[in-house]
Scaffold this motif. Structure first.
Motif, PDB file in Angstrom:
ATOM      1  N   THR A   1     -59.281 -32.545 -37.734  1.00 51.77           N
ATOM      2  CA  THR A   1     -58.569 -33.500 -38.476  1.00 51.77           C
ATOM      3  C   THR A   1     -57.302 -33.264 -39.030  1.00 51.77           C
ATOM      4  O   THR A   1     -56.342 -34.074 -39.188  1.00 51.77           O
ATOM      5  CB  THR A   1     -59.677 -34.186 -39.627  1.00 51.77           C
TER       6      THR A   1
ATOM      7  N   GLU B   1     -59.022 -43.757 -36.959  1.00 51.51           N
ATOM      8  CA  GLU B   1     -59.234 -44.152 -35.689  1.00 51.51           C
ATOM      9  C   GLU B   1     -59.736 -43.434 -34.754  1.00 51.51           C
ATOM     10  O   GLU B   1     -60.201 -42.172 -34.701  1.00 51.51           O
ATOM     11  CB  GLU B   1     -57.567 -44.230 -34.722  1.00 51.51           C
ATOM     12  N   THR B   2     -60.767 -43.881 -33.997  1.00 53.50           N
ATOM     13  CA  THR B   2     -61.712 -43.179 -33.194  1.00 53.50           C
ATOM     14  C   THR B   2     -61.315 -43.573 -31.446  1.00 53.50           C
ATOM     15  O   THR B   2     -61.373 -42.734 -30.708  1.00 53.50           O
ATOM     16  CB  THR B   2     -63.095 -43.706 -33.165  1.00 53.50           C
TER      17      THR B   2
ATOM     18  N   LEU C   1     -61.003 -40.963 -28.253  1.00 57.61           N
ATOM     19  CA  LEU C   1     -61.981 -40.792 -27.270  1.00 57.61           C
ATOM     20  C   LEU C   1     -61.295 -40.902 -26.000  1.00 57.61           C
ATOM     21  O   LEU C   1     -61.863 -40.220 -24.752  1.00 57.61           O
ATOM     22  CB  LEU C   1     -62.785 -41.938 -27.152  1.00 57.61           C
TER      23      LEU C   1
ATOM     24  N   VAL D   1     -63.708 -36.568 -27.792  1.00 61.17           N
ATOM     25  CA  VAL D   1     -65.205 -36.833 -27.876  1.00 61.17           C
ATOM     26  C   VAL D   1     -66.171 -35.577 -27.410  1.00 61.17           C
ATOM     27  O   VAL D   1     -67.414 -35.704 -27.610  1.00 61.17           O
ATOM     28  CB  VAL D   1     -65.580 -38.101 -27.348  1.00 61.17           C
TER      29      VAL D   1
ATOM     30  N   THR E   1     -62.260 -31.946 -32.184  1.00 64.76           N
ATOM     31  CA  THR E   1     -62.756 -33.161 -32.522  1.00 64.76           C
ATOM     32  C   THR E   1     -62.341 -33.366 -33.912  1.00 64.76           C
ATOM     33  O   THR E   1     -61.566 -32.646 -34.651  1.00 64.76           O
ATOM     34  CB  THR E   1     -64.190 -33.507 -32.217  1.00 64.76           C
TER      35      THR E   1
ATOM     36  N   PRO F   1     -63.894 -38.895 -37.670  1.00 64.07           N
ATOM     37  CA  PRO F   1     -64.273 -40.096 -37.175  1.00 64.07           C
ATOM     38  C   PRO F   1     -65.220 -40.012 -35.769  1.00 64.07           C
ATOM     39  O   PRO F   1     -66.140 -40.563 -35.749  1.00 64.07           O
ATOM     40  CB  PRO F   1     -63.170 -41.172 -36.943  1.00 64.07           C
ATOM     41  N   VAL F   2     -64.749 -39.283 -35.066  1.00 62.25           N
ATOM     42  CA  VAL F   2     -65.481 -39.198 -33.838  1.00 62.25           C
ATOM     43  C   VAL F   2     -66.719 -38.227 -33.858  1.00 62.25           C
ATOM     44  O   VAL F   2     -67.762 -38.477 -33.461  1.00 62.25           O
ATOM     45  CB  VAL F   2     -64.559 -38.197 -32.707  1.00 62.25           C
ATOM     46  N   GLN F   3     -66.707 -37.092 -34.883  1.00 61.37           N
ATOM     47  CA  GLN F   3     -67.886 -36.494 -35.155  1.00 61.37           C
ATOM     48  C   GLN F   3     -68.842 -37.597 -35.739  1.00 61.37           C
ATOM     49  O   GLN F   3     -70.125 -37.118 -35.650  1.00 61.37           O
ATOM     50  CB  GLN F   3     -67.494 -35.382 -36.173  1.00 61.37           C
TER      51      GLN F   3
ATOM     52  N   TYR G   1     -69.176 -40.608 -35.273  1.00 59.44           N
ATOM     53  CA  TYR G   1     -69.580 -41.546 -34.216  1.00 59.44           C
ATOM     54  C   TYR G   1     -70.698 -40.711 -33.333  1.00 59.44           C
ATOM     55  O   TYR G   1     -71.708 -41.158 -32.883  1.00 59.44           O
ATOM     56  CB  TYR G   1     -68.468 -41.569 -33.157  1.00 59.44           C
TER      57      TYR G   1
END
Length: 434
Positions: free
Chosen positions: A220, A360-361, A365, A370, A385, A388-390, A392
């Motif tokens: 990030t 934002e994800t 992705l 992802v 990564t 936010p993706v983590q 998710y």
């Protein structure tokens, strides 16, 4: 019949008008008070919902910040390890799983069946053998001796202890037999609850007790750094050009309309653009913070440009006229006088754009961020990564322990956003004073 006095008639009409005005004022004041109360209730309700949301996240995240460990008496026998000396190269290849199994089974001599032994061994984290390995590598003099080594419990046992189930009774994913063995550990006072510092120092893992946010947090930071370094100068330069230098004609009108339209484009479209152009055509690596930063820059630029143009437009024309009157060029006026005065508003727009990019994800992705990545990225071209993706990924995991990890990662994300906004607010105050 007596005639009415004209003076009395005028007085009645006058009083009637006065009463109507007073009644109208009273109605207006009541409406204003109702509106004020409605506004206060809306603010109070919003604040209450935020408090409830944050409190719920904090309560669910608490279990992620501590873990339960158990102290095992490990016998480092050479025949169990399959080594002949204390040479480090040989110790690195030793059979530590065998040592762990035999030591654990030695603490429960009554456990005989293969199924029971397998159930007992599942109570210990899969990382335990690596903990034992590191212990012996750090202290090779323990070879051939018995030592007390602290290892983690499995996530199911850890969750069982955190949920305060009745001792000896079965729980979710914990059998009654395992609960009874766990009670024996507790009776021997060899179970300890510790602060889970590795949540902040480790990368992702399939095992909940080993998973951490360091990899996602580093990704990030790198992605946001790339986004800031690209979007801020490009956005401010575009805003200055459009407001101070560009001629007002049909082409600039088309550009302005397109910028406004781009601000409303769904974020996943930018992800598709990054996948089709940045990765497939230019060949940049997938899942890299560099690609993620470029994609988020494309998404953030319209917001920064619109906010920057509004801030530049708000600078009084007298500033420009005074600078030009003293002999400054148009370039000197724009960058030496207009831009510093517009900087607080520009920073506000940048904060909004960066905060949007931080959460934002969907576009990430599309460019492969992802993927399950254990290693912590060392640069902007390494696979990574983002938080936010983590979040998710963890929220979609079936293990119960990942629920606490998800809430804890949300707190880390909110803290990151708070720090970013605080730094921007300090810079904005500094420019306002200047």
């Amino acid at each position: 019949m007596t005639d009415k006095n004209p003076a009395d008639s005028n007085l009645a009409e006058q009083l009637s008008t006065t009463e109507k005005v007073a009644l109208s004022l009273r109605k207006r004041h009541r409406k204003e008070k109702r509106f004020q109360w409605a506004g206060l209730m809306a603010v109070g309700l919003g604040f209450l919902l935020v408090v409830i949301l944050i409190s719920d996240i904090v309560l669910k995240a608490r279990p992620a910040f501590h873990q339960h460990w158990v102290k095992l008496e490990v016998e480092f026998r050479q025949d169990w390890l399959g080594v002949t000396s204390s040479d480090l190269a040989e110790l690195k290849k030793a059979n530590y799983r065998s040592v762990l199994r035999r030591s654990l089974y030695g603490m429960f001599p009554d456990v005989k069946g293969r199924r029971d032994k397998r159930s007992l061994f599942k109570m210990i984290s899969t990382n335990a053998e690596f903990t034992i390995k590191q212990y012996l590598l750090d202290t090779p003099t323990k070879l051939g001796k018995t030592a007390e080594v602290w290892v983690r419990f499995d996530d199911d046992i850890d969750s069982y202890l955190k949920d305060d189930y009745t001792p000896g009774e079965a729980g979710p994913r914990v059998s009654k037999q395992q609960a009874q063995w766990l009670q024996q550990f507790l009776n021997k006072e060899i179970v300890d609850k510790r602060w889970n510092s590795e949540f902040f120092t480790s990368g992702d893992s399939r095992e909940p007790e080993l998973a951490g946010v360091r990899g996602a947090l580093t990704g990030t930071l790198l992605t946001m750094l790339v986004t800031l370094l690209l979007s801020f100068p490009l956005g401010v330069a575009a805003a200055i050009y459009l407001e101070e230098f560009a001629p007002k004609n049909r082409w600039t009108d088309i550009i302005e309309v397109n910028i406004n339209n781009l601000a409303a484009v769904p974020s996943i479209i930018f992800g598709l653009l990054g996948l089709a152009v940045i990765i497939n055509i230019f060949g940049l690596p997938r899942s890299a913070p560099l690609v993620g930063g470029i994609v988020l820059t494309l998404m953030t630029l319209p917001t920064i440009i619109i906010a920057s143009r509004a801030s530049i437009k708000a600078v009084p024309p007298s500033i420009r006229e005074a600078a030009l009157g003293l002999g400054a060029s148009k370039m000197q006026t724009a960058f030496g006088h207009v831009l510093p005065m517009a900087m607080p508003g520009i920073l506000t727009g940048t904060i909004i754009g960066m905060a949007q990019a931080l959460g934002e994800t969907a576009p990430l992705l599309m460019i492969g961020m992802v993927a399950f990545i254990v290693d912590v990225p060392a640069g902007v071209t390494d696979a990574a990564t983002v938080l936010p993706v983590q979040i998710y990924l963890w929220a979609d995991s079936p293990e119960r322990a990942f629920l606490a990890k998800t809430s804890a990662a949300i707190l880390v994300l909110l803290s990151f956003l708070l720090i970013m906004n605080s730094v921007a607010a300090i810079l904005r105050k500094k420019f306002e004073k200047n």
